[in-house]
Design a protein around this motif. Structure first.
Motif, PDB file in Angstrom:
ATOM      1  N   PRO A 168       5.618   6.996 -46.248  1.00 41.19           N
ATOM      2  CA  PRO A 168       4.404   7.826 -46.150  1.00 41.19           C
ATOM      3  C   PRO A 168       3.548   7.672 -47.400  1.00 41.19           C
ATOM      4  O   PRO A 168       4.057   7.440 -48.490  1.00 41.19           O
ATOM      5  CB  PRO A 168       4.959   9.247 -46.020  1.00 41.19           C
ATOM      6  CG  PRO A 168       6.299   9.185 -46.671  1.00 41.19           C
ATOM      7  CD  PRO A 168       6.830   7.809 -46.414  1.00 41.19           C
ATOM      8  N   GLN A 169       2.247   7.797 -47.212  1.00 43.97           N
ATOM      9  CA  GLN A 169       1.296   7.762 -48.326  1.00 43.97           C
ATOM     10  C   GLN A 169       0.794   9.194 -48.547  1.00 43.97           C
ATOM     11  O   GLN A 169       0.452   9.892 -47.593  1.00 43.97           O
ATOM     12  CB  GLN A 169       0.130   6.830 -48.011  1.00 43.97           C
ATOM     13  CG  GLN A 169       0.560   5.400 -47.669  1.00 43.97           C
ATOM     14  CD  GLN A 169       1.260   4.729 -48.835  1.00 43.97           C
ATOM     15  OE1 GLN A 169       0.657   4.461 -49.872  1.00 43.97           O
ATOM     16  NE2 GLN A 169       2.552   4.461 -48.668  1.00 43.97           N
ATOM     17  N   TYR A 170       0.750   9.603 -49.814  1.00 44.02           N
ATOM     18  CA  TYR A 170       0.421  11.000 -50.126  1.00 44.02           C
ATOM     19  C   TYR A 170      -0.904  11.115 -50.889  1.00 44.02           C
ATOM     20  O   TYR A 170      -1.302  10.196 -51.616  1.00 44.02           O
ATOM     21  CB  TYR A 170       1.537  11.621 -50.982  1.00 44.02           C
ATOM     22  CG  TYR A 170       2.874  11.726 -50.282  1.00 44.02           C
ATOM     23  CD1 TYR A 170       3.167  12.820 -49.466  1.00 44.02           C
ATOM     24  CD2 TYR A 170       3.847  10.741 -50.449  1.00 44.02           C
ATOM     25  CE1 TYR A 170       4.395  12.925 -48.835  1.00 44.02           C
ATOM     26  CE2 TYR A 170       5.076  10.839 -49.816  1.00 44.02           C
ATOM     27  CZ  TYR A 170       5.344  11.934 -49.009  1.00 44.02           C
ATOM     28  OH  TYR A 170       6.557  12.035 -48.378  1.00 44.02           O
ATOM     29  N   ARG A 171      -1.531  12.251 -50.709  1.00 42.78           N
ATOM     30  CA  ARG A 171      -2.655  12.639 -51.563  1.00 42.78           C
ATOM     31  C   ARG A 171      -2.192  13.824 -52.389  1.00 42.78           C
ATOM     32  O   ARG A 171      -1.668  14.800 -51.860  1.00 42.78           O
ATOM     33  CB  ARG A 171      -3.879  13.022 -50.731  1.00 42.78           C
ATOM     34  CG  ARG A 171      -5.095  13.383 -51.612  1.00 42.78           C
ATOM     35  CD  ARG A 171      -6.320  13.752 -50.789  1.00 42.78           C
ATOM     36  NE  ARG A 171      -6.138  15.002 -50.058  1.00 42.78           N
ATOM     37  CZ  ARG A 171      -6.092  15.114 -48.748  1.00 42.78           C
ATOM     38  NH1 ARG A 171      -6.206  14.021 -47.997  1.00 42.78           N
ATOM     39  NH2 ARG A 171      -5.936  16.288 -48.163  1.00 42.78           N
ATOM     40  N   ASN A 202      -2.093  21.603 -58.403  1.00 42.19           N
ATOM     41  CA  ASN A 202      -1.446  22.843 -57.955  1.00 42.19           C
ATOM     42  C   ASN A 202      -1.351  22.933 -56.430  1.00 42.19           C
ATOM     43  O   ASN A 202      -1.360  24.021 -55.852  1.00 42.19           O
ATOM     44  CB  ASN A 202      -2.200  24.076 -58.491  1.00 42.19           C
ATOM     45  CG  ASN A 202      -2.186  24.128 -60.014  1.00 42.19           C
ATOM     46  OD1 ASN A 202      -1.197  23.753 -60.647  1.00 42.19           O
ATOM     47  ND2 ASN A 202      -3.292  24.573 -60.588  1.00 42.19           N
ATOM     48  N   GLN A 203      -1.298  21.779 -55.784  1.00 40.14           N
ATOM     49  CA  GLN A 203      -1.194  21.743 -54.336  1.00 40.14           C
ATOM     50  C   GLN A 203      -0.005  20.850 -53.936  1.00 40.14           C
ATOM     51  O   GLN A 203       0.286  19.864 -54.607  1.00 40.14           O
ATOM     52  CB  GLN A 203      -2.475  21.165 -53.707  1.00 40.14           C
ATOM     53  CG  GLN A 203      -3.725  21.995 -53.950  1.00 40.14           C
ATOM     54  CD  GLN A 203      -3.664  23.330 -53.224  1.00 40.14           C
ATOM     55  OE1 GLN A 203      -3.083  23.424 -52.125  1.00 40.14           O
ATOM     56  NE2 GLN A 203      -4.242  24.364 -53.816  1.00 40.14           N
ATOM     57  N   PRO A 204       0.685  21.174 -52.863  1.00 41.24           N
ATOM     58  CA  PRO A 204       1.763  20.298 -52.392  1.00 41.24           C
ATOM     59  C   PRO A 204       1.178  18.983 -51.890  1.00 41.24           C
ATOM     60  O   PRO A 204       0.039  18.949 -51.403  1.00 41.24           O
ATOM     61  CB  PRO A 204       2.416  21.107 -51.262  1.00 41.24           C
ATOM     62  CG  PRO A 204       1.348  22.025 -50.790  1.00 41.24           C
ATOM     63  CD  PRO A 204       0.527  22.377 -52.002  1.00 41.24           C
ATOM     64  N   PRO A 205       1.925  17.894 -51.999  1.00 39.54           N
ATOM     65  CA  PRO A 205       1.430  16.598 -51.508  1.00 39.54           C
ATOM     66  C   PRO A 205       1.125  16.639 -50.016  1.00 39.54           C
ATOM     67  O   PRO A 205       1.814  17.296 -49.242  1.00 39.54           O
ATOM     68  CB  PRO A 205       2.592  15.636 -51.806  1.00 39.54           C
ATOM     69  CG  PRO A 205       3.407  16.323 -52.857  1.00 39.54           C
ATOM     70  CD  PRO A 205       3.262  17.789 -52.598  1.00 39.54           C
ATOM     71  N   VAL A 206       0.108  15.927 -49.629  1.00 34.90           N
ATOM     72  CA  VAL A 206      -0.312  15.859 -48.231  1.00 34.90           C
ATOM     73  C   VAL A 206      -0.203  14.411 -47.764  1.00 34.90           C
ATOM     74  O   VAL A 206      -0.701  13.496 -48.430  1.00 34.90           O
ATOM     75  CB  VAL A 206      -1.762  16.348 -48.051  1.00 34.90           C
ATOM     76  CG1 VAL A 206      -2.206  16.192 -46.593  1.00 34.90           C
ATOM     77  CG2 VAL A 206      -1.888  17.789 -48.498  1.00 34.90           C
TER      78      VAL A 206
END
Length: 239
Positions: free
Chosen positions: A100-103, A107-111
């Motif tokens: 998977p590729q994440y953004r 202070n946010q969980p990876p998407v």
């Protein structure tokens, strides 16, 4: 009484071979001077085998799409290799992966933004002179990840034996030198132990293709020379 004696003799006859097998072998005594010599033998060859890794990396919004696109492009790559004369025995799947590729945001969980699929094969080129042309064809067909080559010999046995002969000749010459200097002569070899070494293989710079077909047309592999080495430790007895 006679029967008992016959039985005893029979048992003795059966036990004799077993006792003979367990008798220790006499150790040869050394009456002269012991000399330990280390010598390195060498032989040089032009590599006749190149191994590279060629593969395809694809990305899509979903995992199935990434794998589907990857499989389609990899099928074209393998077909191109076979058209170029690469035998099935010289093609081997090296790795297949899906990640998977994440953004990442502060202070946010990876998407997860998509998926990346990769598939690579190990290819052996037995005609190094044609390897560059085949690599160009791979890039044109869809390969976008190439690494290597690992250059070597398809059958190094003869070259290694040549290095062994060179090493033992050097060891004997050195032993003769020391013996003469000490007023002695070489009587015999007591032991030989071998350590095999190989110099780093020449690794020409290979492009990592990313759709740059024009640059790929200049690809070539220069085999250079490969040096094989054998290190011997030889123990001599001088007299």
């Amino acid at each position: 009484m006679i029967m008992k004696s016959i039985a005893t003799l029979a048992l003795s006859a059966l036990a004799a071979p077993a006792l003979a097998q367990t008798m220790p072998v006499p150790v040869q005594t050394i009456s002269g001077t012991v000399l330990d010599v280390t010598a390195e033998g060498q032989s040089t060859r032009t590599p006749d085998l190149a191994t590279i890794s060629a593969g395809v990396v694809t990305q899509a919004a979903d995992a199935a799409g990434a794998m589907r696109e990857n499989a389609t492009r990899m099928e074209r790559v393998i077909a191109a290799l076979k058209r170029a004369g690469i035998a099935d025995k010289d093609l081997r799947t090296a790795s297949i992966s899906l990640q998977p590729q994440y953004r990442y945001g502060e202070n946010q969980p990876p998407v997860i933004t998509g998926y990346q699929a990769s598939n690579s094969v190990t290819v052996k080129f037995r005609d190094i002179g044609k390897a560059g042309l085949i690599l160009d064809a791979l890039v044109a067909t869809g390969a976008n990840q190439i690494s290597g080559p690992d250059l070597g010999l398809d059958n190094p046995a003869a070259a290694m034996d040549e290095a062994r002969l060179d090493a033992i000749a050097k060891a004997r010459a050195r032993a003769d030198l020391y013996a003469r200097a000490a007023g002695l002569s070489v009587k015999r070899i007591l032991s030989i132990s071998e350590n095999t070494m190989e110099t780093p293989r020449p690794l020409p710079v290979m492009m990592r293709a990313q759709g740059m077909v024009a640059e790929a047309a200049k690809s070539q592999i220069l085999p250079g020379e490969q040096e094989l080495r054998v290190n011997l430790s030889v123990r001599f007895e001088l007299q």
